[in-house]
Design a protein around this motif. Sequence first.
Motif, PDB file in Angstrom:
ATOM      1  N   SER A  89       0.838  -1.200   0.000  1.00  0.00           N
ATOM      2  CA  SER A  89       0.000   0.000   0.000  1.00  0.00           C
ATOM      3  C   SER A  89       0.873   1.250   0.000  1.00  0.00           C
ATOM      4  O   SER A  89       1.727   1.408   0.876  1.00  0.00           O
ATOM      5  CB  SER A  89      -0.906   0.004   1.232  1.00  0.00           C
ATOM      6  N   PRO A  90       0.682   2.159  -0.972  1.00  0.00           N
ATOM      7  CA  PRO A  90       1.483   3.390  -0.998  1.00  0.00           C
ATOM      8  C   PRO A  90       1.408   4.199   0.291  1.00  0.00           C
ATOM      9  O   PRO A  90       2.407   4.787   0.710  1.00  0.00           O
ATOM     10  CB  PRO A  90       0.896   4.163  -2.176  1.00  0.00           C
ATOM     11  N   GLY A 107      10.299  -4.799  -0.212  1.00  0.00           N
ATOM     12  CA  GLY A 107       9.384  -4.924  -1.336  1.00  0.00           C
ATOM     13  C   GLY A 107       8.235  -3.941  -1.200  1.00  0.00           C
ATOM     14  O   GLY A 107       7.791  -3.645  -0.085  1.00  0.00           O
ATOM     15  N   VAL A 108       7.762  -3.434  -2.346  1.00  0.00           N
ATOM     16  CA  VAL A 108       6.648  -2.487  -2.352  1.00  0.00           C
ATOM     17  C   VAL A 108       5.740  -2.796  -3.536  1.00  0.00           C
ATOM     18  O   VAL A 108       6.112  -3.536  -4.451  1.00  0.00           O
ATOM     19  CB  VAL A 108       7.143  -1.022  -2.448  1.00  0.00           C
ATOM     20  N   SER A 109       4.554  -2.171  -3.545  1.00  0.00           N
ATOM     21  CA  SER A 109       3.630  -2.360  -4.656  1.00  0.00           C
ATOM     22  C   SER A 109       4.134  -1.626  -5.897  1.00  0.00           C
ATOM     23  O   SER A 109       5.041  -0.789  -5.834  1.00  0.00           O
ATOM     24  CB  SER A 109       2.241  -1.836  -4.285  1.00  0.00           C
ATOM     25  N   ASP A 110       3.507  -1.931  -7.031  1.00  0.00           N
ATOM     26  CA  ASP A 110       3.874  -1.273  -8.282  1.00  0.00           C
ATOM     27  C   ASP A 110       3.590   0.222  -8.258  1.00  0.00           C
ATOM     28  O   ASP A 110       4.101   0.960  -9.094  1.00  0.00           O
ATOM     29  CB  ASP A 110       3.096  -1.889  -9.455  1.00  0.00           C
ATOM     30  N   PHE A 111       2.752   0.681  -7.325  1.00  0.00           N
ATOM     31  CA  PHE A 111       2.337   2.073  -7.301  1.00  0.00           C
ATOM     32  C   PHE A 111       2.998   2.873  -6.186  1.00  0.00           C
ATOM     33  O   PHE A 111       2.675   4.041  -5.996  1.00  0.00           O
ATOM     34  CB  PHE A 111       0.816   2.162  -7.169  1.00  0.00           C
ATOM     35  N   GLY A 125       3.885  -6.280  -7.090  1.00  0.00           N
ATOM     36  CA  GLY A 125       2.645  -6.298  -7.847  1.00  0.00           C
ATOM     37  C   GLY A 125       1.610  -5.294  -7.382  1.00  0.00           C
ATOM     38  O   GLY A 125       1.912  -4.289  -6.739  1.00  0.00           O
ATOM     39  N   SER A 126       0.366  -5.601  -7.701  1.00  0.00           N
ATOM     40  CA  SER A 126      -0.764  -4.702  -7.503  1.00  0.00           C
ATOM     41  C   SER A 126      -1.056  -4.437  -6.028  1.00  0.00           C
ATOM     42  O   SER A 126      -0.778  -5.270  -5.165  1.00  0.00           O
ATOM     43  CB  SER A 126      -2.001  -5.310  -8.168  1.00  0.00           C
ATOM     44  N   ILE A 127      -1.705  -3.287  -5.769  1.00  0.00           N
ATOM     45  CA  ILE A 127      -2.178  -2.997  -4.418  1.00  0.00           C
ATOM     46  C   ILE A 127      -3.442  -3.785  -4.101  1.00  0.00           C
ATOM     47  O   ILE A 127      -3.797  -3.963  -2.942  1.00  0.00           O
ATOM     48  CB  ILE A 127      -2.459  -1.494  -4.230  1.00  0.00           C
TER      49      ILE A 127
END
Length: 340
Positions: A89-90, A107-111, A125-127
């Motif tokens: 989650s951003p 690691g973090v989301s793509d956003f 990947g995705s949130i």
Amino acid sequence: MYWDKTTRIKKRLLAAVLSLALAGTLAGCGSAAPAPGQGQQAESPKAGDARQEGSVTSAKRTTYPLTVKDATGKEFVFEKAPERIVSTSPSETETLFALGLGDQVVGVSDFCNYPAEAAAKPKVGSIIKPNEEALVAANADLVMTGVSMNMTVVEKLRGLKVNLFKVEPKTLDDVMSNILLMGQIFDRQEQAEKLVDSMKAERQKVLDAVKDLKPEQKKKVFVEFSPGWTVGKGEYIDELISLAGGINVAGGEKGYVKLSEEKVIADNPQIILYPTGIIDEKSNKPMDQLIRERSGWDRIEAVKSNRLVGLDKDIMSRPGPRITQALTEVAKGIYPELVK
């Protein structure tokens, strides 16, 4: 509920709201939206912030073991501060970095694009539905997630032995409480308290600026956070408008709802807020052009007086450390003569 992504992701997120409502948090992939112009209500995410069950502190240090519950009611017992952290989650990514934990984020989301260091982290990947293999391979002590992930995905990931901690802030106080709780979990209490103090000060500055407004001076505000969607009571975006001294014309609705163009015309808002940098997929038009060109909207006071206010889609969509910055921008947009 977020101006945090591209328009395509926005539409998937909005479809998720309706899917969850019909099946009975904004999150997950789901069914198609209701027909335009009907003003059909979508069920808001289940309320519930992470709740502390027990902790003892000494000189701003956490004493372990620490027992807490997250927004889903799951109990966590931390024998020590988690060292390897993933965030899907951003908002939570921003909090982790604000607490000085960037080096421990694996690691973090793509956003997740803020701060700049976050964008360089490995992606999971995705949130809404992260890459399961990447998440498992990260071998994190704790995975933080927010309002965008629904319980079906949460439970599946937990079934894969992913230690997933979910937060669901609905108000600014919830956001601040989550930051303080993360400060306890990760033994960053002093940093968390300083951050929350600065957020409270920024909120108070806005409250002081608009405190003398008489009821008849308060401006009517419409917010379109994604093409065709607005927000009513029970969500932090509505709270931002209220704290900023505005009156949300969708305040009679609850949660995230499909807008009725006719109702907006009838409500005649004096200010229209929208996210910058979003293009409507159907018309390929930016939000402000889409709003101005709707049939009959040229009669709306906000359009006639050119009071369409574009706000940064990221700070407005992320219930994290920059949410009080979003409050300031909302207040400036409504009362530029009062909020500097």
